[in-house]
Design an enzyme around this catalytic site. Structure first.
Site, PDB file in Angstrom:
ATOM      1  N   GLY A 265       0.835  -1.194   0.000  1.00 45.55           N
ATOM      2  CA  GLY A 265       0.000   0.000   0.000  1.00 45.55           C
ATOM      3  C   GLY A 265       0.870   1.244   0.000  1.00 45.55           C
ATOM      4  O   GLY A 265       2.024   1.219  -0.449  1.00 45.55           O
ATOM      5  N   SER A 266       0.333   2.318   0.528  1.00 43.80           N
ATOM      6  CA  SER A 266       1.038   3.594   0.451  1.00 43.80           C
ATOM      7  C   SER A 266       2.154   3.686   1.486  1.00 43.80           C
ATOM      8  O   SER A 266       2.101   3.060   2.555  1.00 43.80           O
ATOM      9  CB  SER A 266       0.061   4.749   0.660  1.00 43.80           C
ATOM     10  OG  SER A 266      -0.310   4.863   2.021  1.00 43.80           O
ATOM     11  N   THR A 267       3.136   4.489   1.157  1.00 42.97           N
ATOM     12  CA  THR A 267       4.253   4.721   2.068  1.00 42.97           C
ATOM     13  C   THR A 267       3.775   5.363   3.366  1.00 42.97           C
ATOM     14  O   THR A 267       4.227   5.000   4.462  1.00 42.97           O
ATOM     15  CB  THR A 267       5.305   5.617   1.394  1.00 42.97           C
ATOM     16  OG1 THR A 267       5.760   4.974   0.192  1.00 42.97           O
ATOM     17  CG2 THR A 267       6.487   5.881   2.303  1.00 42.97           C
ATOM     18  N   GLY A 268       2.841   6.305   3.254  1.00 43.54           N
ATOM     19  CA  GLY A 268       2.336   6.984   4.437  1.00 43.54           C
ATOM     20  C   GLY A 268       1.681   6.038   5.427  1.00 43.54           C
ATOM     21  O   GLY A 268       1.912   6.134   6.638  1.00 43.54           O
ATOM     22  N   VAL A 269       0.875   5.117   4.917  1.00 39.51           N
ATOM     23  CA  VAL A 269       0.211   4.159   5.806  1.00 39.51           C
ATOM     24  C   VAL A 269       1.234   3.235   6.458  1.00 39.51           C
ATOM     25  O   VAL A 269       1.153   2.949   7.657  1.00 39.51           O
ATOM     26  CB  VAL A 269      -0.850   3.346   5.037  1.00 39.51           C
ATOM     27  CG1 VAL A 269      -1.399   2.213   5.902  1.00 39.51           C
ATOM     28  CG2 VAL A 269      -1.993   4.248   4.582  1.00 39.51           C
ATOM     29  N   GLU A 293       5.681  -3.481   0.706  1.00 42.16           N
ATOM     30  CA  GLU A 293       5.918  -3.075  -0.692  1.00 42.16           C
ATOM     31  C   GLU A 293       5.057  -1.849  -0.901  1.00 42.16           C
ATOM     32  O   GLU A 293       3.826  -1.916  -0.855  1.00 42.16           O
ATOM     33  CB  GLU A 293       5.546  -4.217  -1.651  1.00 42.16           C
ATOM     34  CG  GLU A 293       6.047  -3.991  -3.069  1.00 42.16           C
ATOM     35  CD  GLU A 293       5.041  -3.269  -3.939  1.00 42.16           C
ATOM     36  OE1 GLU A 293       5.269  -2.051  -4.192  1.00 42.16           O
ATOM     37  OE2 GLU A 293       4.061  -3.879  -4.349  1.00 42.16           O
ATOM     38  N   CYS A 327       1.889  -0.083  -8.796  1.00 41.84           N
ATOM     39  CA  CYS A 327       3.044   0.410  -8.028  1.00 41.84           C
ATOM     40  C   CYS A 327       4.208   0.710  -8.958  1.00 41.84           C
ATOM     41  O   CYS A 327       5.039   1.564  -8.672  1.00 41.84           O
ATOM     42  CB  CYS A 327       3.475  -0.629  -6.994  1.00 41.84           C
ATOM     43  SG  CYS A 327       2.167  -1.260  -5.955  1.00 41.84           S
TER      44      CYS A 327
END
Length: 544
Positions: A265-269, A293, A327
């Site tokens: 998922g997202s880097t922020g999460v 990832e 991605c």
């Protein structure tokens, strides 16, 4: 007692069907799409093998026709999430004690069901729920998912066969145990195969799992769960719990017995997950394994010696297949000024041919982005680029009247650090920076340092010396690196996938490396001729 030493079947990558006009697979898939389009699936939680319907539900609609409801998804709350954790804990002992060949057989059977009996079924669900074309669904929910299941079994067997060296009279052994506790798998909307892999890879190694799918991919993911059960997966080994992310953090990631998190998922999460686990580190029985990832700001870098036709195809396919919601999608490009005019002409001509619309029409190259939130975020970048003095929008428009449609968008920038050269948009937007040929080395530096991500990247050139130099200069810029090819389309077992920097922990899904993360090694030393005296030879008195 019988002695059992088995060799698992050596896998080959699942053949990708073409869905060409007149083909049997095209006919079957169209029939299945029509059948599923008439359904509204009531998606339950599955905890300890039992289906649970909750009062709180969300509606799923086709992204390309957001008035057409396809499913109602039950959403887990505190009670159900705690039940899922207990179910995973209760199932752990029997599952980890099950001989590997029997765990492997379940997932090998699931691969067969996916590639045969349920191929059209799962592809249709992926198309309708995630707005993928028939080809994009085929390479995802049929081929890649079957590949993950088969290759993971093969890799796991190779891991179990790894044993240490021995000295005379000593037998050294390595015991590959599952992690203590349970695993949380948090999976994204964009690849059905990732959903199936993130929960099944730890399970194959003897772990039990709580699976939080993306709510927007719950339809295909629910069907995967049902296929696993049909293949013989025991109750509680994988527990399927769509839920709000905040509740997953609160009730899953703070449990004392958390063994690890398998995340895409997202880097922020992921950063938030890492911080939360760090803040709670003293409460865990073991240090949780974190495998992520994450995002990408994937590049295409062209040299003046590039074959232009090859480059243009790579830009179009790399940036706009599946609406740029990969991605690995190409989202920034560096093109030398000497070839730009020809590249621009051919690129815009190819984009002009692209059809976008409902995926039920097999002549469309693109569908819609996943939901309104994604639509609004992506289009805000496009609107900003239209107003900026640093950019020119060469093509692209959008409309959400019937579906979340964004057409292929190309932004030209004279600033290599412009926002759309740095931020992950996760949509069909490609930003291009034109560099003077004499500034080739500087442009490579821009490419290498211009983004915090390092997932995929591609270089294009005919000159082998240039290729060699570019490969070295960009050695840390991408975990999956392509030469004269688009930066998407990694194949299980051929190009293990993952990146570093803000793109993740680079544990390479589609290889043995990922499976090592779900094992806890124990070294065993057995001595056949143990010493019977305390003294060592060096302690003896010397003769004088």
């Amino acid at each position: 007692m019988s002695v059992r030493l088995y060799t698992v079947p050596k896998p080959i990558n699942e053949h990708v069907l073409s869905y060409a006009p007149g083909s049997n697979e095209r006919k079957r898939l169209k029939e299945e799409i029509e059948r599923q389009s008439k359904m509204v699936v009531e998606i339950p939680l599955i905890i300890a093998g039992k289906e649970i319907h909750t009062e709180k539900k969300i509606q799923l609609t086709k992204p390309h026709n957001h008035k057409h409801v396809i499913a109602n998804v039950s959403i887990a709350g505190e009670h159900e999430l705690k039940l899922s954790v207990e179910a995973a804990k209760q199932a752990k002992a029997d599952w980890s004690d099950m001989p590997f060949e029997h765990r492997a057989s379940i997932f090998l059977k699931a691969a067969e069901l996916i590639s045969t009996k349920y191929r059209a079924f799962l592809n249709a669900a992926t198309m309708l729920g995630q707005s993928k074309t028939s080809y994009q669904a085929e390479i995802d929910s049929a081929c890649e998912l079957a590949d993950f299941l088969r290759f993971n079994v093969y890799f796991a067997e190779s891991i179990y066969r790894e044993q240490p060296f021995n000295e005379q009279g000593i037998w050294n052994r390595t015991d590959f145990r599952p992690l203590e506790g349970f695993i949380v798998a948090i999976t994204p909307f964009n690849f059905t195969a990732i959903g199936g892999n993130l929960c099944s890879a730890p399970a194959l190694m003897g772990n039990t799992v709580v699976w939080k799918p993306s709510n927007t991919s719950s339809l295909s993911n629910y069907f995967i769960m049902k296929i696993f059960i049909e293949a013989g997966l025991p109750d509680g080994v994988i527990n399927f719990v769509p839920c709000e992310g905040s509740n997953a953090s609160k009730y899953l990631l703070t449990d004392t017995d958390l063994g690890g998190v398998h995340f895409t998922g997202s880097t922020g999460v992921f950063n938030t997950i890492w911080k939360n686990i760090g803040n709670n580190i003293e409460r865990y029985r073991s240090y949780p394994r974190l495998v992520g990832e994450l995002g990408g700001k994937n590049f295409v870098f062209a040299h003046s010696s590039t074959d232009i036709d090859t480059l243009v195809v790579a830009l179009v396919r790399g940036a706009f297949e599946y609406q740029g919601q990969k991605c690995s999608a190409a989202s920034r490009a560096y093109i030398p000024a000497s070839i730009w005019d020809e590249v621009k002409t051919k690129l815009l001509a190819e984009i002009e041919k692209i059809k976008i619309g409902e995926i039920e029409d097999f002549t469309n190259f693109m569908g819609a982005v996943i939901d309104e939130k994604a639509f609004d975020r992506i289009t805000s970048y496009i609107d900003e680029a239209r107003k900026s003095d640093d950019t020119e929008v060469l093509c692209g428009n959008y409309d959400k009247t019937t579906g979340w449609f964004i057409s292929p968008t190309v932004i030209l920038t004279k600033n290599p650090n412009y926002r759309t050269m740095k931020d992950e948009l996760f949509g069909p937007v490609l930003t291009i920076y034109i560099y003077e040929d004499k500034d080739f080395l500087d442009a490579l530096v821009y490419c290498n340092t211009g983004s915090n991500y390092a997932l995929t990247g591609a270089i294009f050139a005919k000159d082998r010396k240039v290729i060699t130099y570019m490969e070295k200069a960009l050695s840390s810029a991408a975990g999956n690196f392509y030469i004269n090819d688009k930066p998407t389309g990694a194949v299980v077992g051929q190009q293990p996938f993952g990146g570093s920097r803000s793109s993740g922990t680079n544990d390479k899904a589609g290889s043995a490396l990922n499976l090592y993360r779900w094992t806890c090694l124990r070294t065993i030393k057995e001595t056949f001729t143990a010493p019977t005296r305390v003294e060592y030879p060096f302690m003896s008195k010397e003769d004088i």
